[in-house]
Design a protein around this motif. Structure first.
Motif, PDB file in Angstrom:
ATOM      1  N   UNK A  90      66.245 -26.572  20.799  1.00  0.00           N
ATOM      2  CA  UNK A  90      65.928 -25.590  19.769  1.00  0.00           C
ATOM      3  C   UNK A  90      65.231 -26.238  18.582  1.00  0.00           C
ATOM      4  N   UNK A  91      65.676 -27.430  18.194  1.00  0.00           N
ATOM      5  CA  UNK A  91      65.028 -28.145  17.090  1.00  0.00           C
ATOM      6  C   UNK A  91      63.599 -28.534  17.434  1.00  0.00           C
ATOM      7  N   UNK A  92      63.380 -29.010  18.673  1.00  0.00           N
ATOM      8  CA  UNK A  92      62.029 -29.387  19.097  1.00  0.00           C
ATOM      9  C   UNK A  92      61.132 -28.153  19.170  1.00  0.00           C
ATOM     10  N   UNK A  93      61.705 -27.033  19.624  1.00  0.00           N
ATOM     11  CA  UNK A  93      60.930 -25.790  19.700  1.00  0.00           C
ATOM     12  C   UNK A  93      60.564 -25.299  18.306  1.00  0.00           C
ATOM     13  N   UNK A  94      61.512 -25.392  17.376  1.00  0.00           N
ATOM     14  CA  UNK A  94      61.251 -24.973  16.000  1.00  0.00           C
ATOM     15  C   UNK A  94      60.071 -25.745  15.410  1.00  0.00           C
ATOM     16  N   UNK A  95      60.068 -27.040  15.661  1.00  0.00           N
ATOM     17  CA  UNK A  95      58.978 -27.877  15.164  1.00  0.00           C
ATOM     18  C   UNK A  95      57.660 -27.503  15.834  1.00  0.00           C
ATOM     19  N   UNK A  96      57.717 -27.207  17.136  1.00  0.00           N
ATOM     20  CA  UNK A  96      56.494 -26.922  17.896  1.00  0.00           C
ATOM     21  C   UNK A  96      55.823 -25.621  17.474  1.00  0.00           C
ATOM     22  N   UNK A  97      56.602 -24.635  17.023  1.00  0.00           N
ATOM     23  CA  UNK A  97      56.012 -23.330  16.685  1.00  0.00           C
ATOM     24  C   UNK A  97      55.663 -23.200  15.202  1.00  0.00           C
ATOM     25  N   UNK A  98      55.884 -24.260  14.420  1.00  0.00           N
ATOM     26  CA  UNK A  98      55.549 -24.197  12.993  1.00  0.00           C
ATOM     27  C   UNK A  98      54.080 -23.804  12.819  1.00  0.00           C
ATOM     28  N   UNK A  99      53.834 -22.846  11.937  1.00  0.00           N
ATOM     29  CA  UNK A  99      52.464 -22.393  11.697  1.00  0.00           C
ATOM     30  C   UNK A  99      51.988 -21.332  12.662  1.00  0.00           C
ATOM     31  N   UNK A 100      52.873 -20.905  13.589  1.00  0.00           N
ATOM     32  CA  UNK A 100      52.521 -19.839  14.536  1.00  0.00           C
ATOM     33  C   UNK A 100      53.434 -18.640  14.283  1.00  0.00           C
ATOM     34  N   UNK A 101      53.183 -17.553  15.008  1.00  0.00           N
ATOM     35  CA  UNK A 101      54.060 -16.390  14.896  1.00  0.00           C
ATOM     36  C   UNK A 101      54.923 -16.223  16.151  1.00  0.00           C
ATOM     37  N   UNK A 102      55.074 -17.287  16.942  1.00  0.00           N
ATOM     38  CA  UNK A 102      55.917 -17.232  18.150  1.00  0.00           C
ATOM     39  C   UNK A 102      57.377 -17.299  17.729  1.00  0.00           C
ATOM     40  N   UNK A 103      58.160 -16.266  18.001  1.00  0.00           N
ATOM     41  CA  UNK A 103      59.570 -16.289  17.625  1.00  0.00           C
ATOM     42  C   UNK A 103      60.414 -17.092  18.614  1.00  0.00           C
ATOM     43  N   UNK A 104      61.532 -17.611  18.120  1.00  0.00           N
ATOM     44  CA  UNK A 104      62.487 -18.351  18.951  1.00  0.00           C
ATOM     45  C   UNK A 104      63.835 -17.661  18.846  1.00  0.00           C
ATOM     46  N   UNK A 105      64.459 -17.455  19.998  1.00  0.00           N
ATOM     47  CA  UNK A 105      65.841 -16.988  20.009  1.00  0.00           C
ATOM     48  C   UNK A 105      66.684 -18.085  20.649  1.00  0.00           C
ATOM     49  N   UNK A 106      67.701 -18.520  19.923  1.00  0.00           N
ATOM     50  CA  UNK A 106      68.618 -19.545  20.429  1.00  0.00           C
ATOM     51  C   UNK A 106      69.744 -18.837  21.178  1.00  0.00           C
ATOM     52  N   UNK A 107      69.890 -19.167  22.448  1.00  0.00           N
ATOM     53  CA  UNK A 107      70.923 -18.525  23.252  1.00  0.00           C
ATOM     54  C   UNK A 107      72.324 -18.884  22.806  1.00  0.00           C
TER      55      UNK A 107
END
Length: 202
Positions: A90-107
């Motif tokens: 989740x932390x790596x994904x958060x960093x990867x989507x910075x500056x985008x509008x791709x949402x992340x849901x943590x299961x």
């Protein structure tokens, strides 16, 4: 989790469009979470092979570089949402989507604020949200002390290479001290080490 997802779906998703969800999880314990997520989405009208597509290549290696590669691959396929399991992923994904509008849901995350995943439980911040699981380790220790009141010293082996174990241990010594419990914490990296250690416990 579905109510959280509907926040995104109501704002961004057209029911006539096929939604693509990229899934990245770190342990097999998250597989039932993924299956529950899919089943819940189907109940809300997002049916696989009809109007929602899942990209999932199995449980990831516990390695930051491998995780980054997988998340990068998912993002390159134009996913509308990332569904993650495990603090590291989740932390790596958060960093990867910075500056985008791709949402992340943590299961599932036991300590999302402490791990830096969200700003707070009330206001997560950014484009990340999800489900906080119960931080049950201190409670387990309390129950153990209740059923064995004459015992004040407990042996606790753990694998330092397992991120779930490392996160779960945070703050446990303080909780044990408040209960008057002495924890003997030992690093164990294999079944063989565990057997050998238990045999030689004083």
């Amino acid at each position: 989790i579905l109510s959280l997802l509907l926040i995104f779906s109501g704002a961004c998703w057209n029911r006539g469009k096929t939604i693509t969800v990229g899934i990245a999880i770190l342990t097999t314990s998250h597989i039932p979470v993924v299956e529950g997520f899919k089943a819940g989405m189907a109940e809300y009208g997002y049916v696989e092979s009809k109007n929602i597509r899942y990209i999932y290549d199995g449980v990831l290696e516990d390695d930051p570089d491998a995780i980054d590669r997988e998340i990068g691959k998912l993002l390159s396929q134009g996913v509308d949402l990332l569904f993650t399991g495990g603090n590291m992923v989740s932390l790596r994904a958060k960093k990867a989507v910075e500056g985008t509008d791709v949402p992340i849901i943590i299961g599932a995350s036991s300590r999302p604020v402490e791990e830096g995943l969200v700003d707070s439980l009330q206001r997560p911040g950014g484009n990340i949200t999800g489900v906080r699981t119960a931080d049950s380790i201190p409670k387990m220790l309390e129950l153990l002390a209740m059923v064995t009141p004459e015992k004040r010293k407990f042996y606790l082996p753990y694998n330092p290479d397992d991120q779930v174990s490392v996160v779960s241990l945070k703050g446990l010594n303080e909780a044990a001290a408040k209960m008057g419990i002495d924890l003997v914490i030992q690093e164990i990296r294999s079944v063989e080490e565990a057997v050998s250690s238990i045999k030689t416990l004083p």
